[in-house]
Design an enzyme around this catalytic site. Structure first.
Site, short mmCIF file in Angstrom:
data_model
loop_
_atom_site.label_atom_id
_atom_site.label_comp_id
_atom_site.label_asym_id
_atom_site.label_seq_id
_atom_site.Cartn_x
_atom_site.Cartn_y
_atom_site.Cartn_z
N HIS A 1 2.47 3.04 -8.90
CA HIS A 1 2.38 1.59 -9.16
C HIS A 1 3.62 1.12 -9.92
O HIS A 1 4.14 0.05 -9.66
CB HIS A 1 1.11 1.26 -9.94
CG HIS A 1 -0.15 1.66 -9.21
ND1 HIS A 1 -0.35 1.38 -7.88
CD2 HIS A 1 -1.26 2.33 -9.62
CE1 HIS A 1 -1.52 1.86 -7.51
NE2 HIS A 1 -2.09 2.44 -8.54
N ARG B 1 -0.96 9.00 -9.95
CA ARG B 1 -0.97 7.83 -9.07
C ARG B 1 -0.29 6.61 -9.72
O ARG B 1 0.41 5.85 -9.06
CB ARG B 1 -2.41 7.47 -8.69
CG ARG B 1 -3.09 8.47 -7.76
CD ARG B 1 -4.54 8.06 -7.51
NE ARG B 1 -4.63 6.67 -7.13
CZ ARG B 1 -4.39 6.22 -5.90
NH1 ARG B 1 -4.06 7.06 -4.94
NH2 ARG B 1 -4.49 4.94 -5.63
N LEU C 1 10.83 -20.51 -4.32
CA LEU C 1 9.82 -19.61 -3.73
C LEU C 1 8.45 -19.76 -4.41
O LEU C 1 8.34 -19.65 -5.63
CB LEU C 1 10.30 -18.16 -3.89
CG LEU C 1 9.32 -17.07 -3.43
CD1 LEU C 1 9.24 -17.01 -1.90
CD2 LEU C 1 9.73 -15.70 -3.98
N SER D 1 -7.87 -5.35 5.22
CA SER D 1 -8.44 -5.10 3.89
C SER D 1 -8.77 -6.36 3.08
O SER D 1 -8.45 -6.44 1.89
CB SER D 1 -7.51 -4.20 3.06
OG SER D 1 -7.37 -2.96 3.68
N ASP E 1 0.82 -1.21 0.00
CA ASP E 1 0.00 0.00 0.00
C ASP E 1 0.86 1.27 0.00
O ASP E 1 2.00 1.26 0.45
CB ASP E 1 -0.92 -0.02 1.23
CG ASP E 1 -2.11 0.90 1.06
OD1 ASP E 1 -2.41 1.31 -0.08
OD2 ASP E 1 -2.76 1.23 2.07
N TRP F 1 2.49 8.04 -2.48
CA TRP F 1 3.91 8.32 -2.76
C TRP F 1 4.02 9.18 -4.03
O TRP F 1 4.74 10.18 -4.05
CB TRP F 1 4.67 7.00 -2.95
CG TRP F 1 6.09 7.16 -3.39
CD1 TRP F 1 7.16 7.40 -2.58
CD2 TRP F 1 6.59 7.13 -4.73
NE1 TRP F 1 8.31 7.51 -3.33
CE2 TRP F 1 7.98 7.35 -4.66
CE3 TRP F 1 6.00 6.94 -5.98
CZ2 TRP F 1 8.80 7.38 -5.79
CZ3 TRP F 1 6.81 6.97 -7.11
CH2 TRP F 1 8.18 7.18 -7.01
C1 FPP Z 1 -2.18 -0.10 -3.29
O1 FPP Z 1 -1.68 1.22 -3.23
C2 FPP Z 1 -1.59 -0.78 -4.42
C3 FPP Z 1 -2.25 -1.35 -5.46
C4 FPP Z 1 -3.72 -1.38 -5.56
C5 FPP Z 1 -1.52 -1.95 -6.59
C6 FPP Z 1 -0.32 -2.75 -6.21
C7 FPP Z 1 0.47 -3.00 -7.40
C8 FPP Z 1 1.81 -2.93 -7.46
C9 FPP Z 1 2.68 -2.65 -6.29
C10 FPP Z 1 2.44 -3.14 -8.77
C11 FPP Z 1 3.29 -4.35 -8.79
C12 FPP Z 1 2.54 -5.61 -8.83
C13 FPP Z 1 2.76 -6.62 -9.70
C14 FPP Z 1 2.16 -7.92 -9.44
C15 FPP Z 1 3.57 -6.48 -10.91
P1 FPP Z 1 -2.67 2.43 -3.40
O2 FPP Z 1 -2.77 2.78 -4.83
O3 FPP Z 1 -3.97 2.09 -2.73
O4 FPP Z 1 -1.93 3.56 -2.61
P2 FPP Z 1 -2.63 4.73 -1.79
O5 FPP Z 1 -3.22 4.09 -0.57
O6 FPP Z 1 -1.49 5.63 -1.47
O7 FPP Z 1 -3.65 5.36 -2.67
#
Ligand code: FPP
Length: 243
Positions: A39, A35, A133, A198, A22, A27
């Site tokens: 990712h 946003r 793994l 969550s 998260d 960030w």
């Molecule tokens: C939550 O942060 C994150 C996600 C919904 C996406 C997670 C995906 C990645 C880390 C990309 C890498 C994954 C793979 C499998 C290649 P958020 O967007 O909710 O952050 P926020 O709470 O700051 O809004």
């Protein structure tokens, strides 16, 4: 190979670590970026964490990539994430395979874009015999949804006469979950500052230790990952019993 911290006791490592990745969006926003840039940065972090997990011979790692609720995000962000997963598989699957990683997608995979389903199946097939793994990518995943799907599978087995209602126990239930074959989650890490689960791995983390950090996922480092594992080694796990 990453230099493993000297004080990391390899004998007290968890077997299965779950990560709620998260804080990507925050960030990016804090840096004045969109946003999705968060990712993208998250993928970089994930690669480092996988390298570390392989180095320390962790048995299983499950990451929360996309929840059943994440479809409610803006279309552009959902599309970006689907492309990101696809690109990740294309770029990384060979290296993951060389590292003896066994990838598995968990969740309602059949509802993902068709091309991504095919890539996910191909990657799983490529690594099916790997023994290193176990890397589970929770995509269109919800813990409650997984429990409902498991209940449906078991009910079908009862109706087929394969098993009796009274046969249903924790082992049968686990065999119907997406994570069948993995050890229970014993450490659940959440980055990004929120203190909640969550809808992630609800059954599997029944006795998990929790480790929360304010660090956002793009800023999360192998060093901090290892300090979470080290902290896990110091926990007094009683599983409901007394010592
Ligand atoms: C939550 O942060 C994150 C996600 C919904 C996406 C997670 C995906 C990645 C880390 C990309 C890498 C994954 C793979 C499998 C290649 P958020 O967007 O909710 O952050 P926020 O709470 O700051 O809004």
């Amino acid at each position: 190979m990453l230099k493993i911290e000297e004080n990391l006791n390899l004998e007290t490592l968890p077997q299965h670590v779950g990560i709620i990745m998260d804080g990507n969006g925050r960030w990016a926003t804090n840096l004045g970026l969109i946003r999705s840039a968060g990712h993208l940065a998250g993928v970089k972090t994930l690669k480092e964490i996988i390298k570390t997990a392989v180095d320390i011979k962790l048995q299983a790692l499950t990451v929360y990539a996309f929840s059943t609720e994440n479809w409610k995000r803006p279309h552009t962000e959902v599309d970006f994430l689907m492309h990101l997963f696809s690109e990740y598989l294309e770029k990384e699957k060979r290296e993951l395979n060389e590292k003896n990683v066994k990838i598995k997608f968990i969740g309602r995979i059949d509802e993902l874009p068709k091309s991504l389903i095919k890539q996910a199946n191909d990657a799983e097939e490529m690594m099916v015999n790997n023994t290193g793994l176990k890397f589970n990518v929770a995509t269109n995943y919800g813990g409650q949804d997984e429990i409902i799907r498991a209940t449906q599978k078991i009910t079908r087995r009862v109706l087929n006469g394969e098993i009796k209602i009274d046969d249903i126990d924790a082992n049968i239930f686990e065999s119907a979950l997406d994570t069948f074959g993995n050890p229970p989650v014993d450490l659940l890490i959440r980055t990004g500052g929120d203190l909640r689960v969550s809808n992630f791995l609800l059954w599997q983390s029944a006795y998990a230790e929790f480790w929360f950090t304010d660090t956002t996922f793009p800023e999360f480092t192998p060093k901090e990952f290892l300090s979470a594992l080290e902290d896990f080694g110091k926990r007094d796990r009683r599983f409901g019993t007394v010592k």
